[in-house]
Design a protein around this motif. Structure first.
Motif, short mmCIF file in Angstrom:
data_model
loop_
_atom_site.label_atom_id
_atom_site.label_comp_id
_atom_site.label_asym_id
_atom_site.label_seq_id
_atom_site.Cartn_x
_atom_site.Cartn_y
_atom_site.Cartn_z
N ILE A 1 0.87 -1.18 0.00
CA ILE A 1 0.00 0.00 0.00
C ILE A 1 0.90 1.22 0.00
O ILE A 1 1.88 1.30 0.73
CB ILE A 1 -0.99 0.02 1.19
N GLY A 2 0.58 2.20 -0.86
CA GLY A 2 1.51 3.30 -1.05
C GLY A 2 0.86 4.66 -1.18
O GLY A 2 -0.37 4.81 -1.20
N CYS A 3 1.72 5.67 -1.27
CA CYS A 3 1.36 7.08 -1.43
C CYS A 3 2.61 7.75 -1.99
O CYS A 3 3.61 7.07 -2.23
CB CYS A 3 1.00 7.69 -0.07
N HIS A 4 2.59 9.06 -2.18
CA HIS A 4 3.86 9.72 -2.51
C HIS A 4 4.14 10.84 -1.52
O HIS A 4 3.26 11.60 -1.12
CB HIS A 4 3.92 10.19 -3.96
N LEU A 5 5.42 10.91 -1.14
CA LEU A 5 5.86 11.80 -0.07
C LEU A 5 6.15 13.21 -0.57
O LEU A 5 6.05 14.18 0.19
CB LEU A 5 7.09 11.21 0.61
N ASP A 6 6.52 13.34 -1.83
CA ASP A 6 6.85 14.67 -2.37
C ASP A 6 5.58 15.44 -2.68
O ASP A 6 4.46 14.89 -2.67
CB ASP A 6 7.70 14.53 -3.63
N SER A 7 5.74 16.72 -2.98
CA SER A 7 4.60 17.56 -3.38
C SER A 7 5.11 18.69 -4.26
O SER A 7 6.32 18.94 -4.33
CB SER A 7 3.88 18.14 -2.16
N ALA B 1 -1.05 18.88 1.18
CA ALA B 1 -1.87 18.16 2.15
C ALA B 1 -2.72 17.09 1.49
O ALA B 1 -2.68 15.91 1.87
CB ALA B 1 -2.75 19.13 2.93
N ILE B 2 -3.50 17.50 0.48
CA ILE B 2 -4.32 16.49 -0.19
C ILE B 2 -3.52 15.73 -1.23
O ILE B 2 -3.88 14.61 -1.61
CB ILE B 2 -5.59 17.11 -0.82
N ASP B 3 -2.42 16.32 -1.70
CA ASP B 3 -1.61 15.69 -2.73
C ASP B 3 -0.15 15.73 -2.32
O ASP B 3 0.60 16.61 -2.73
CB ASP B 3 -1.82 16.42 -4.06
N ASP B 4 0.33 14.77 -1.49
CA ASP B 4 -0.38 13.56 -1.13
C ASP B 4 -0.09 13.19 0.32
O ASP B 4 0.00 12.02 0.65
CB ASP B 4 0.01 12.44 -2.09
N ALA B 5 0.09 14.21 1.18
CA ALA B 5 0.31 13.89 2.60
C ALA B 5 -0.86 13.10 3.16
O ALA B 5 -0.68 12.20 4.00
CB ALA B 5 0.52 15.17 3.41
#
Length: 472
Positions: free
Chosen positions: A278-284, A291-295
């Motif tokens: 399960i993942g997300c991305h830390l950069d912005s 915040a919404i993209d993608d904290a």
């Protein structure tokens, strides 16, 4: 210890019942009960919100390859260790670097006024003091591409194409093409720069940034996005006659900068060599605090895995949480992960990514083998009380895991309501206060239950459909 959902709690949560509920008998009742307990715990969880608040407050914007992104990786390692994840580590990689220095635009001549713009990622610099040129408006990227060679010599191309607001974000795919294609098409016609109407759905004077090139290279020309009201203003001025604009963009770039993926695991028991990712991305991007993209996505998947790791009995398969680096400028983290783990991708039984804000999940879409559709139906039947309906089997996964799906890894897409996502996306308004806590917790609940179901069962999500038999 987490307890199963009570009948009262279930009754309060039920929004829709799936048409595929009869497929739920493929699921062991004890596993279902534990998934329901995780779901109830997720609806009360604050770990994810605290993770998101801390990231956006203490680190702020996290441009790919920047010092801020480096600080975000160190911050994440500390947070994951504080949450007692069994393993937490960083996998480094490098990428080309781009950073805005300054940007401005103004109408010059008889109607002088400032325009609000933001440079697009990968834009080249203009000469110091900017370029001053006449504007030529196009209704679409296709129209610009059809412009004859040298027809825009010494001009600035302006693509004035609007984005359609949709729940599933499908309007973005159509509208974003101009962001990547404007500079190249304008250069082919002889233009000196390119302007686009922001790829977004809000009507405020906030331009939307975003990358021009997925490879991280510089684009063909200086390029910027106008805020929607400024695009309207420019169009109205053009209706009155010729318009000249001064566009001044200054940027810094480098051939290589450091980035990395932050990884944490909940080790399985019995089938620990098999991975549920399960993942997300830390950069912005750098205009807001991401915040919404993608904290938010990182808070959601970390909180979901944290609930599972607190269980007295861990699931059979290993859960791997990946906080991808440098997604915004070209999916560099997703590609780096796939390359680093190429030899074990056949052991990745399922992948899911949260990268569409923090709106409520309303639909569950799968990307399974045709023989595994009963598993998708069973999973949806568990999360149906959260108001999540069944989608189809056409899922490809979020941006960073698409490369995994292309390599054969099954994916699950908990589809969030993105009706207002592109009001905030890539703008200065992407800040923590825009997150609605109850909707965020519904995401945590869904991810916790779905991740547990994948990790606790022995389901083969690659399963092919059984061949048809001839009954004659």
């Amino acid at each position: 210890m987490l307890r199963p959902l009570t009948p009262i709690a279930l009754a309060a949560l039920v929004a829709v019942m799936p048409a595929t509920a009869d497929k739920a008998d493929v699921l062991d009742p004890d596993i279902r009960a534990q998934a329901e307990a995780l779901m109830e715990a997720g609806l009360k969880d604050d770990v994810g919100l605290e993770f998101t608040e801390s990231l956006t407050t203490e680190i702020g914007p996290r441009l790919a390859g920047s010092d801020a992104e480096w600080r975000a990786r160190q911050w994440a390692m500390t947070k994951l260790k504080d949450l007692n994840f069994q393993q937490a580590y960083i996998e480094d990689f490098n990428l080309p670097y781009w950073e805005r220095v300054s940007e401005s635009a103004s109408v010059v001549g008889p109607n002088p006024q400032n325009l609000l713009v933001t440079a697009l990622g990968g834009s080249k610099s203009t000469p110091k003091g900017g370029v001053e040129a006449g504007i030529v408006r196009f209704a679409s990227l296709a129209d610009l591409k059809a412009a004859p060679a040298d027809s825009l010599t010494g001009k600035i191309a302006f693509i004035d194409e609007r984005m359609v607001r949709t729940q599933d974000g499908s309007g973005y795919g159509a509208a974003v093409a101009k962001r990547g294609g404007c500079a190249e098409a304008a250069a082919a016609a002889g233009a000196v720069a390119c302007l686009i109407r922001s790829v977004g759905t809000q009507s405020h004077r906030m331009p939307h940034t975003g990358g021009m090139m997925r490879e991280g290279a510089l684009g063909a020309l200086p390029a910027a996005a106008l805020s929607p009201p400024d695009a309207d203003q420019l169009a109205r001025l053009l209706e009155r006659g010729p318009v000249t604009v001064n566009l001044d963009i200054q940027v810094k770039s480098a051939e290589s900068a450091a980035s990395g993926n932050v990884i944490a695991e909940v080790e399985g028991t019995g089938r620990e060599g098999e991975i549920v990712l399960i993942g997300c991305h830390l950069d912005s991007w750098d205009l807001g605090t991401g915040a919404i993209d993608d904290a938010a996505g990182c808070g959601i998947v970390v909180a979901a895995a944290n609930l599972i790791q607190q269980l007295p009995q861990k699931p059979r398969r290993t859960i791997r949480v990946v906080l991808y680096g440098s997604e915004e400028v070209g999916l560099f983290g997703g590609r780096a992960y796939a390359a680093a783990h190429a030899e074990e991708l056949d052991k990745h039984v399922l992948a899911a990514e949260s990268d569409f804000g923090a709106g409520r999940i309303w639909r569950l879409t799968s990307g399974f083998g045709e023989g595994a559709l009963d598993y998708a139906a069973a999973m949806q039947s568990v999360v149906a009380p959260l108001g999540i309906i069944a989608g189809d089997n056409g899922g490809r996964g979020g941006p960073d895991i698409m490369v995994l799906h292309a390599s054969g890894v099954p994916v699950l897409e908990p589809d969030q309501d993105g009706t207002d996502y592109f009001d905030l996306h890539h703008t200065p308004d992407d800040t923590f206060d825009k997150i609605e806590p109850d909707a965020f917790r519904q995401n945590v609940a869904a991810y916790a239950a779905l991740t547990y179901l994948a990790a606790a069962t022995d389901w083969d999500f690659r399963k092919v459909a059984a061949p048809e038999t001839d009954d004659q």
